[in-house]
Design an enzyme around this catalytic site. Structure first.
Site, mmCIF file in Angstrom:
data_model
loop_
_atom_site.group_PDB
_atom_site.id
_atom_site.type_symbol
_atom_site.label_atom_id
_atom_site.label_comp_id
_atom_site.label_asym_id
_atom_site.label_seq_id
_atom_site.Cartn_x
_atom_site.Cartn_y
_atom_site.Cartn_z
ATOM 1 N N CYS A 331 -6.797 -53.621 1.079
ATOM 2 C CA CYS A 331 -7.150 -54.214 0.209
ATOM 3 C C CYS A 331 -6.153 -53.761 -1.175
ATOM 4 O O CYS A 331 -5.320 -54.226 -1.812
ATOM 5 C CB CYS A 331 -8.480 -54.015 0.415
ATOM 6 N N HIS A 429 -10.420 -55.547 5.787
ATOM 7 C CA HIS A 429 -10.979 -53.838 6.385
ATOM 8 C C HIS A 429 -11.598 -54.081 7.773
ATOM 9 O O HIS A 429 -11.682 -55.118 8.407
ATOM 10 C CB HIS A 429 -12.059 -53.557 5.308
#
Length: 491
Positions: A331, A429
């Site tokens: 991310c 994630h």
């Protein structure tokens, strides 16, 4: 028929509120009771994506799992995600609505409370029991006005409260007596009992103190929970203070503890793996030699990128790669690996642009609309199954994306693999949580024969241990009476 509502509040942060609510949720779920978790207001940088496309605190997602439910935005209607020392992104019913400083949020609380009560009303109509988690402590004098997270909520919905305190830190009797003393008379009357958490030792030696506490406060001690070692539960916010050291491990992973690190639960599977030694490196610490450097997510990516440079991580990463090490960004970590990071609208702080670390030919522009997706797909490195979630405002573009890391079931691709295969990046994630993806990524990093590890199974086993602890160590008859509203709150 409306649900019964019981709230758990804590004398301090990290007293065990999240864990006790999860334990009670699983205990009730095992009895076939339709139970749901609820936290009116949460402040956390670890969040989860819900089935209805929103964002809530990870603790409520774990509590939902304890109830046998998918995470839903009503379980945590107000989420505050700090992005500076004085400000936070305000997320209401799963969607960002504003970035406010403390004064601005104080003025916004009346609006936030309407969202809290709307979620409360929906939950009490759908479930038999709603177990509510407070935030911080109910005795924070400076936060009492317009409180929506603790006693302000409890008084508005007229529910009983259990007060939990952590004995492992010391001062448990002062915490409990002091907290009760700082409550108003009506608030104190709502406290139906207390629970002492994380006890180690001989309970007989504690018994005189428990008897004194009941005489002094007039509140029953509902039980003493032991210190449960080895629980595999998602952390709500704090980075693990003491990552287990594994000197005989076969793979060394280094993670910089960024000032605004978010969703560091990405490393939970690595922390749990018997062959992987994870070192969490903070300011002033020199990164040790390792096989893999993992750049985690960040709520303020440009700020944390500058922090990396200030602390010499750019040079450390270059040296690490020069000697054949591997590098993975997740991310915000992926965004840092590119050539440029643009924030024209000041989404994560002051508007502007920053040069990236330059290890992947891509650039990222932050945009107001947040991407929130639960995803499934294949890891193209090793053709392994993968599942996880996306939470990001950045849109990346560039040549690096022509060699994606993931093929998602919705037809999209995600992430990048460098031409030499040393550097990976992904927006997803939880990429280590899937057993197949974990094995493939560990093999890429240098651990050819990785022992199997199923993080989801470990979480389930931990929730079962928590429910067992409730059954063994708490006064379940008193808890049942409280939940059934057969007993009034003590005065």
């Amino acid at each position: 028929m409306s649900a019964r509502v019981l709230m758990v509040q804590g004398c301090t942060s990290d007293a065990g509120k999240s864990t006790l609510v999860a334990a009670l949720c699983r205990w009730l779920h095992r009895q076939g009771i339709a139970v749901a978790p609820f936290k009116p207001q949460n402040m956390a940088l670890n969040s989860a994506v819900t089935v209805d496309g929103g964002e809530i605190g990870r603790a409520q997602a774990l509590q939902a799992q304890a109830c046998g439910l998918d995470p839903q935005t009503d379980f945590n209607p107000v989420l505050l995600k700090p992005n500076s020392d004085t400000g936070a992104q305000v997320i209401v019913h799963g969607q960002p609505v504003a970035t406010l400083d403390a004064v601005g949020y104080h003025a916004y609380k009346a609006t936030a409370f309407k969202a809290v009560l709307a979620s409360h009303e929906r939950l009490v109509e759908r479930f038999d029991v709603v177990l509510v988690e407070g935030a911080g402590s109910p005795a924070e004098i400076n936060l009492r006005a317009n409180d929506i997270a603790n006693m302000g909520y409890a008084e508005a919905v007229d529910c009983a409260v259990i007060l939990v305190a952590d004995i492992d830190r010391g001062g448990v009797f002062a915490h409990l007596v002091g907290t009760l003393a700082l409550l108003s008379a009506s608030e104190r009357a709502r406290v139906a009992g207390v629970v002492i958490n994380r006890f180690r030792g001989d309970l007989a030696l504690l018994q005189p103190g428990l008897e004194w506490l009941e005489r002094e406060t007039g509140k029953p001690v509902l039980g003493v929970l032991p210190y449960l070692h080895g629980l595999q539960l998602d952390a709500e916010d704090a980075v693990p203070r003491n990552a287990p050291q594994k000197p005989q491990s076969q793979l060394r992973v280094v993670v910089p503890v960024l000032p605004r690190i978010s969703n560091h639960t990405d490393i939970d599977a690595l922390l749990a793996h018997p062959q992987v030694d994870v070192r969490l490196i903070g300011p002033g610490q020199t990164p040790p030699p390792c096989d893999l450097i993992l750049l985690p997510g960040s709520k303020s990516t440009r700020h944390d990128l500058q922090w990396l440079r200030t602390h010499g991580w750019d040079a450390a990463i270059a040296r690490h790669l020069r000697y054949g090490g591997k590098l993975l960004g997740i991310c915000g970590g992926l965004q840092m690996l590119g050539t440029h990071l643009h924030d024209p609208d000041g989404i994560e702080g002051a508007a502007g642009s920053s040069p990236g670390l330059g290890w992947l030919p891509l650039q990222t522009t932050l945009q107001p609309h947040k991407q929130l997706h639960r995803v499934h797909g294949r890891l193209l490195l090793g053709d392994a199954g993968v599942s996880g979630y996306e939470i990001h405002c950045g849109i990346s573009s560039g040549a690096a994306l022509a060699r994606p890391l993931l093929q998602l079931d919705d037809g999209r691709t995600d992430g990048a693999i460098s031409d030499d295969g040393q550097v990976l990046g992904t927006y997803v994630h939880g990429v280590f949580d899937h057993p197949q993806a974990l094995a493939a990524l560990l093999a890429w990093a240098g651990l050819a024969q990785a022992a199997p590890l199923d993080l989801a199974a470990l979480r389930e086993a931990s929730l079962e241990r928590l429910a067992d602890a409730v059954h063994t160590h708490l006064d379940t008859a008193a808890l049942t009476r409280l939940i059934s509203r057969e007993a009034a709150c003590s005065t």
